[in-house]
Design a protein around this motif. Structure first.
Motif, PDB file in Angstrom:
ATOM      1  N   ALA A 163     -59.141  16.307 -67.422  1.00  0.00           N
ATOM      2  CA  ALA A 163     -58.415  17.070 -68.441  1.00  0.00           C
ATOM      3  C   ALA A 163     -56.916  16.819 -68.344  1.00  0.00           C
ATOM      4  O   ALA A 163     -56.243  16.620 -69.359  1.00  0.00           O
ATOM      5  N   TYR A 164     -56.374  16.804 -67.119  1.00  0.00           N
ATOM      6  CA  TYR A 164     -54.943  16.588 -66.961  1.00  0.00           C
ATOM      7  C   TYR A 164     -54.560  15.145 -67.259  1.00  0.00           C
ATOM      8  O   TYR A 164     -53.491  14.883 -67.790  1.00  0.00           O
ATOM      9  N   HIS A 165     -55.439  14.219 -66.917  1.00  0.00           N
ATOM     10  CA  HIS A 165     -55.170  12.818 -67.252  1.00  0.00           C
ATOM     11  C   HIS A 165     -55.125  12.658 -68.761  1.00  0.00           C
ATOM     12  O   HIS A 165     -54.232  11.997 -69.299  1.00  0.00           O
ATOM     13  N   MET A 172     -47.705  11.350 -73.104  1.00  0.00           N
ATOM     14  CA  MET A 172     -47.020  10.052 -73.048  1.00  0.00           C
ATOM     15  C   MET A 172     -47.064   9.357 -74.406  1.00  0.00           C
ATOM     16  O   MET A 172     -46.069   8.771 -74.836  1.00  0.00           O
ATOM     17  N   ALA A 173     -48.190   9.432 -75.092  1.00  0.00           N
ATOM     18  CA  ALA A 173     -48.295   8.817 -76.420  1.00  0.00           C
ATOM     19  C   ALA A 173     -47.344   9.500 -77.393  1.00  0.00           C
ATOM     20  O   ALA A 173     -46.666   8.825 -78.190  1.00  0.00           O
ATOM     21  N   GLN A 174     -47.245  10.834 -77.323  1.00  0.00           N
ATOM     22  CA  GLN A 174     -46.311  11.551 -78.196  1.00  0.00           C
ATOM     23  C   GLN A 174     -44.875  11.182 -77.871  1.00  0.00           C
ATOM     24  O   GLN A 174     -44.041  11.007 -78.771  1.00  0.00           O
ATOM     25  N   ALA A 175     -44.559  11.038 -76.573  1.00  0.00           N
ATOM     26  CA  ALA A 175     -43.198  10.664 -76.167  1.00  0.00           C
ATOM     27  C   ALA A 175     -42.864   9.251 -76.652  1.00  0.00           C
ATOM     28  O   ALA A 175     -41.748   8.996 -77.126  1.00  0.00           O
ATOM     29  N   ARG A 176     -43.823   8.326 -76.559  1.00  0.00           N
ATOM     30  CA  ARG A 176     -43.587   6.957 -77.047  1.00  0.00           C
ATOM     31  C   ARG A 176     -43.365   6.953 -78.562  1.00  0.00           C
ATOM     32  O   ARG A 176     -42.474   6.257 -79.057  1.00  0.00           O
ATOM     33  N   ASP A 177     -44.187   7.720 -79.271  1.00  0.00           N
ATOM     34  CA  ASP A 177     -44.027   7.804 -80.727  1.00  0.00           C
ATOM     35  C   ASP A 177     -42.659   8.385 -81.089  1.00  0.00           C
ATOM     36  O   ASP A 177     -41.987   7.896 -82.014  1.00  0.00           O
ATOM     37  N   GLU A 178     -42.242   9.409 -80.385  1.00  0.00           N
ATOM     38  CA  GLU A 178     -40.945  10.031 -80.645  1.00  0.00           C
ATOM     39  C   GLU A 178     -39.816   9.058 -80.315  1.00  0.00           C
ATOM     40  O   GLU A 178     -38.833   8.960 -81.058  1.00  0.00           O
TER      41      GLU A 178
END
Length: 188
Positions: A163-165, A172-178
């Motif tokens: 769950a944490y992974h 991380m995907a949201q941070a990359r998109d941002e």
């Protein structure tokens, strides 16, 4: 005390005392027999410290968990109460049951719905003022109960890791998109 003398009857209090004593001893023997002839019930217990990492959301609690004992402490910490529900949930019990079947260590006395029987035998409560959860199982075979509790904790640990992974990968995907969006805005 002589010939022709009538025997004196015993006082009624003494006869009552004898009857009372006989009935009391019989009742005590029946009670002791019931107590000592029942099969023994054992309790396997483990303490689990649950610390949710800051910044990560807690995994959703599946339906069907065991009711939380010590409701006041658990209700003041909804994330910990949710984790107790996850720890004793049906999906994790099914996974623990499958592992026990593969290992050849089947807990005895289970009916046709083993997960429901396991859920009835399990309990969990929060230790007051801490992040520690007490997990226990009750049954007739102490070795298998301990194995059940340990297996359930292993399954829960793996569930938390997954769950944490997943949560950190989403973050991380949201941070990359941002970051990509900000880079496009800076270039424009």
């Amino acid at each position: 005390y002589g010939p022709g003398a009538e025997p004196t009857p015993e006082p009624p209090g003494r006869q009552r005392l004898v009857v009372f004593s006989v009935v009391l001893v019989a009742a005590l023997l029946v009670g002791l027999g019931y107590t000592f002839l029942r099969p023994a019930l054992y309790r396997a217990m483990a303490l689990v410290q649950i610390t949710l990492p800051a910044g990560l959301s807690a995994p959703p609690a599946p339906a069907g968990g065991v009711p939380v004992a010590g409701g006041d402490a658990a209700s003041s910490r909804p994330s910990l109460a949710g984790e107790i529900q996850v720890l004793t949930s049906r999906p994790l019990l099914d996974q623990a049951w499958e592992r026990l079947v593969r290992a050849g260590e089947l807990p005895g006395e289970l009916g046709e719905a083993p997960a429901e029987d396991l859920q009835r035998r399990l309990g969990a409560s929060v230790l007051e003022g801490s992040q520690v959860v007490q997990l226990w199982a009750v049954g007739r075979d102490p070795a298998r109960l301990a194995l059940l509790v340990n297996t359930l904790i292993q399954v829960y640990t793996e569930h938390l890791g997954a769950a944490y992974h997943s949560d950190s990968a989403d973050s991380m995907a949201q941070a990359r998109d941002e970051a990509a969006r900000l880079a496009r805005d800076v270039k424009a």
